[in-house]
Motif scaffolding. Structure first.
Motif, PDB file in Angstrom:
ATOM      1  N   CYS A  40       0.839  -1.190   0.000  1.00 52.37           N
ATOM      2  CA  CYS A  40       0.000   0.000   0.000  1.00 52.37           C
ATOM      3  C   CYS A  40       0.877   1.244   0.000  1.00 52.37           C
ATOM      4  O   CYS A  40       1.901   1.295   0.679  1.00 52.37           O
ATOM      5  CB  CYS A  40      -0.898  -0.014   1.240  1.00 52.37           C
ATOM      6  SG  CYS A  40      -1.917   1.460   1.380  1.00 52.37           S
ATOM      7  N   HIS A  49       0.204   4.044   1.191  1.00 54.42           N
ATOM      8  CA  HIS A  49       0.034   4.918   2.353  1.00 54.42           C
ATOM      9  C   HIS A  49       1.180   4.669   3.333  1.00 54.42           C
ATOM     10  O   HIS A  49       2.156   5.393   3.329  1.00 54.42           O
ATOM     11  CB  HIS A  49      -1.339   4.682   3.002  1.00 54.42           C
ATOM     12  CG  HIS A  49      -1.561   5.519   4.227  1.00 54.42           C
ATOM     13  ND1 HIS A  49      -2.166   5.020   5.356  1.00 54.42           N
ATOM     14  CD2 HIS A  49      -1.255   6.805   4.495  1.00 54.42           C
ATOM     15  CE1 HIS A  49      -2.211   5.977   6.273  1.00 54.42           C
ATOM     16  NE2 HIS A  49      -1.668   7.072   5.761  1.00 54.42           N
ATOM     17  N   CYS A  59      -6.917  -2.227   1.668  1.00 51.31           N
ATOM     18  CA  CYS A  59      -5.800  -2.246   2.605  1.00 51.31           C
ATOM     19  C   CYS A  59      -6.357  -2.432   4.004  1.00 51.31           C
ATOM     20  O   CYS A  59      -7.280  -1.720   4.396  1.00 51.31           O
ATOM     21  CB  CYS A  59      -5.013  -0.938   2.522  1.00 51.31           C
ATOM     22  SG  CYS A  59      -3.650  -0.945   3.689  1.00 51.31           S
ATOM     23  N   HIS A  63      -5.660   1.170   7.081  1.00 48.94           N
ATOM     24  CA  HIS A  63      -6.432   2.396   7.299  1.00 48.94           C
ATOM     25  C   HIS A  63      -7.523   2.547   6.252  1.00 48.94           C
ATOM     26  O   HIS A  63      -7.928   3.653   5.906  1.00 48.94           O
ATOM     27  CB  HIS A  63      -5.519   3.625   7.298  1.00 48.94           C
ATOM     28  CG  HIS A  63      -4.270   3.420   8.090  1.00 48.94           C
ATOM     29  ND1 HIS A  63      -3.073   3.082   7.494  1.00 48.94           N
ATOM     30  CD2 HIS A  63      -4.042   3.444   9.418  1.00 48.94           C
ATOM     31  CE1 HIS A  63      -2.158   2.931   8.435  1.00 48.94           C
ATOM     32  NE2 HIS A  63      -2.715   3.136   9.610  1.00 48.94           N
TER      33      HIS A  63
HETATM   34  S1  FES Z   1      -1.240   1.552   4.977  1.00 50.26           S
HETATM   35 FE1  FES Z   1      -2.791   1.143   3.563  1.00 50.26          FE
HETATM   36  S2  FES Z   1      -4.264   2.560   4.105  1.00 50.26           S
HETATM   37 FE2  FES Z   1      -2.701   3.031   5.531  1.00 50.26          FE
END
Ligand code: FES
Lengths: 523, 172
Positions: free
Chosen positions: B115, B117, B133, B136
């Motif tokens: 991911c 993020h 994911c 979060h």
């Molecule tokens: S790590 Fe994937 S949404 Fe935060």
């Protein structure tokens, strides 16, 4: 700015500390000879700094130590840092000896400075211990074999030699436990002791003041800073520039990875142990302990007792002929032994001469049996020639027979390899780890391949091979090309009782010619 | 607070600090300080360059990731691939998950499962036909584009090709 310093002064009193550290009054006539202590301090600082930074990358395990050192010297800063650390050790030993010569010549060990002298001797011992323990860390051939010798010398210690050797070795053999042990000596215990002893040595030096010139000079005392500090700085600068030249010019030599099974390696100690090494040669057999322990022990004892053996009030070397003379003789003996050891040090043979036929033969076989499918510049593994392998022979043999064992699902199924081919490929790869391929004539490579595949089972060449047939190392002196060609193709045609199988059907004409020509060349 | 004065500092004659000696003193101070600074600077530069050794990313290598026959059009398939990766002096045998996405025809692409993020590993939600994911709540479509949630970028593309109309290779 001034206010900031005033604030700092009010909180720390740093100006007083600076005064205490730098404004030491020195006797008039203190000169260039008294810069050696500062040179030592500077060199030790360089060692501590470079050593601390080397631990960023170094890994003290037999599987990784060699690779990590090779990684360190893979860049210019890495080569420099390791160079500074490596040659810095030699510079330290030289500076230590010069410092000691100065102290003995000026009689500086005399009352009330006996304790300073003893702490200095202990520092000398510590530096040598640093050198011994650091020598093993790269885990190359030189490191490994020098350590074998060191531990065996330690074993000679009368009463409890095995305990001492066991303490140094850590495990049943020199290996992982030895390496971690020497590593922690080298980076934790010894530095802690070193720093403590340096502080002690300096405190004692300041307590009694420096001894100064042999005969008192007229004039006032001068402050250390900047008068003597300028001399110190000048000498330190020259020494460090010289050290940088060494570090820059000669990348510290790294030999092949440590290989306990290599019986051909001749151990060599670092140059400043050559004298001791040489001394051992004069005491063979059961007298060895005399060279290894008694003589060095007596020398150390004499040095320790020096302030009490030489108690006269005069520090002038001309009034102390006995002490100065004895020291000069001892010093000359050490220099002489070191020179002899240097002269007798084993010469390394030319690279091409150390390759056995089997090792040469393994090259073509490795090319033919598909190693390059993975071991290529754009394959999934590094080319064989690019990175020396630190793996043992069993691992390599297993990998040659079945690469998938190492990397399931990743590699092509292996080409079936005959036992002798595996052995030759393993020999080739292991040799590569110690030495780049020097290159041989194509006919030699062909002959080597044939030998490693067919002849090696029964014939010895250069100490390698089976003993059922005659040795062939010097066969060219007895027979000629035509004979070899006929014999190898069809032994019974030459000698009806021959037990050797015929190779006419197994070798092409070119191969037959190549091996026959090679044998003829073996005079 | 002050450190005790140096015991025999009184031995220094004040006269030696005057006139010519004062001049000399200033020159020597300048010499000592600048050489010490030079040595310190040089050492710091060497050691700094050594410590900040630039990380050199290894060249990607083509790795077999499966066969075309095992793929269903438009359904991302997760593949855990063993790759050998050089980590400084250490050759690491790492595992990495990639999703193979095939359009049923010629086009094939591969997406990293990491991911964008904070680095958790995304999963393919078959019912919703979305990557999700677990950390979060980031959501991506089959092309890897962000649909919702905190991820700032689409999923990283991994180079992929079909080898001889059969095997699928990805470059890792
Ligand atoms: S790590 Fe994937 S949404 Fe935060």
């Amino acid at each position: 700015m001034k206010r900031a310093f005033d604030w700092l002064q009010s909180r720390t009193g740093f100006r007083g500390a600076r005064h205490a550290l730098l404004d030491e009054p020195l006797p008039p006539g203190t000169g260039w000879f008294f810069t050696l202590g500062s040179v030592l301090l500077a060199l030790l600082a360089v060692q501590l700094l470079t050593g601390a930074f080397l631990t960023l990358y170094y890994a003290p395990t037999p599987d990784h130590a060699y690779d990590s050192v090779r990684f360190i010297i893979g860049t210019v800063p890495g080569r420099l840092v390791r160079g500074l650390h490596h040659y810095g050790a030699s510079f330290l030993v030289v500076a230590l000896v010069l410092h000691m010569v100065r102290v003995v010549a000026f009689g500086s060990y005399k009352a009330p400075r006996e304790a300073t002298w003893l702490s200095g001797l202990a520092l000398f011992g510590l530096v040598l211990a640093f050198s011994l323990t650091g020598y093993l860390l790269p885990w190359d051939q030189r490191a490994y074999w020098a350590t074998v010798v060191t531990i065996n010398i330690a074993r000679l210690t009368p009463l409890g030699g095995d305990v001492v050797a066991g303490l140094l070795q850590g495990g049943a053999a020199i290996g992982a436990l030895t390496l971690t042990r020497w590593y922690s000596f080298h980076v934790i215990f010894l530095p802690a002791g070193l720093v403590a002893l340096i502080v002690l040595h300096l405190v004692l030096m300041r307590r009694h003041g420096i001894s100064g010139p042999v005969r008192s000079h007229a004039g006032d005392a001068t402050a250390f800073y900047p008068w003597q500090a300028a001399r110190d700085t000048a000498v330190i600068a020259v020494v460090l520039v010289a050290l940088c030249v060494f570090a820059w010019n000669g990348p510290p030599p790294l030999e092949g990875p440590a290989d306990p099974s290599d019986s051909t390696y001749i151990p060599r100690p670092e140059w400043y142990f050559l004298g001791l090494f040489q001394l051992l040669k004069y005491f063979p057999g059961r007298w060895e302990v005399v060279g290894a322990m008694v003589v060095p022990g007596v020398v150390v004892a004499l040095l320790v007792l020096l302030p009490w053996l030489d108690r006269g009030p005069s520090r002038d070397p001309r009034r102390r002929p006995l002490v100065v003379g004895a020291f000069a003789v001892g010093f000359a003996a050490v220099v002489g032994l070191t020179a002899l050891g240097w002269r007798d040090r084993p010469q390394t043979a030319a690279a091409a001469q150390t390759w056995t036929l089997r090792e040469i033969g393994g090259r073509r076989m490795s090319q033919a049996s598909g190693c390059a499918k993975c071991h290529s510049p754009d394959g999934i593994a590094d080319p064989l020639e690019a990175a020396p392998s630190t793996r043992g022979p069993e691992w390599l043999a297993g990998h040659v027979v079945d690469p998938e064992m190492i990397a399931p699902g990743l590699r092509e199924p292996p080409a079936p390899a005959a036992e002798r081919e595996v052995a030759a490929i393993v020999a080739y790869v292991r040799k590569l780890s110690r030495q780049a391929y020097p290159g041989f004539a194509a006919e030699t490579e062909t002959a080597a391949t044939i030998y490693a595949r067919h002849c090696i089972g029964c014939h010895v060449i250069d100490g390698e091979g089976g003993k059922d047939g005659p040795e062939l190392s010097h066969i060219g002196a007895k027979r000629d090309l035509a004979y070899f060609t006929r014999l190898i193709a069809d032994p019974e045609a030459v000698n009806p009782d021959a037990e050797m199988p015929g190779f006419r059907s197994r070798l092409s004409d070119a191969d037959l010619k190549a091996i026959a020509a090679y044998l003829e060349s073996r005079k | 607070m002050d450190w005790p004065p140096f015991p025999c500092a009184a031995g220094m004659a004040p006269g030696s600090q005057k006139g010519f000696a004062m001049h000399r003193r200033r020159a020597l101070v300048l010499f000592v300080n600048s050489v010490v600074a030079l040595i310190g600077g040089g050492l710091s530069a060497i050691l700094g360059a050594f410590a900040l050794r630039p990380y050199k990313g290894a060249e990607g290598r083509w790795v077999r990731a499966g066969a075309l026959a095992d793929l269903t059009p438009h359904v991302p398939v997760a593949r855990v691939l063993a790759i050998s990766r050089q980590d400084g002096w250490y050759r690491e045998r790492a595992r990495e998950t990639v999703f193979l996405v095939w359009d049923g025809g010629k086009a094939l692409h591969a997406l990293s499962a990491t991911c964008t993020h904070l680095g958790c590993q995304v999963r393919w939600d078959v019912a919703a036909t979305r990557f999700r994911c677990p950390c979060h709540g980031g959501v991506f479509d089959a092309q890897g584009n962000v649909v919702s949630g905190p991820p700032p970028r689409p999923l990283a593309r991994v180079e992929a090709r079909v080898d001889g109309g059969e095997g699928v290779l990805v470059r890792l």
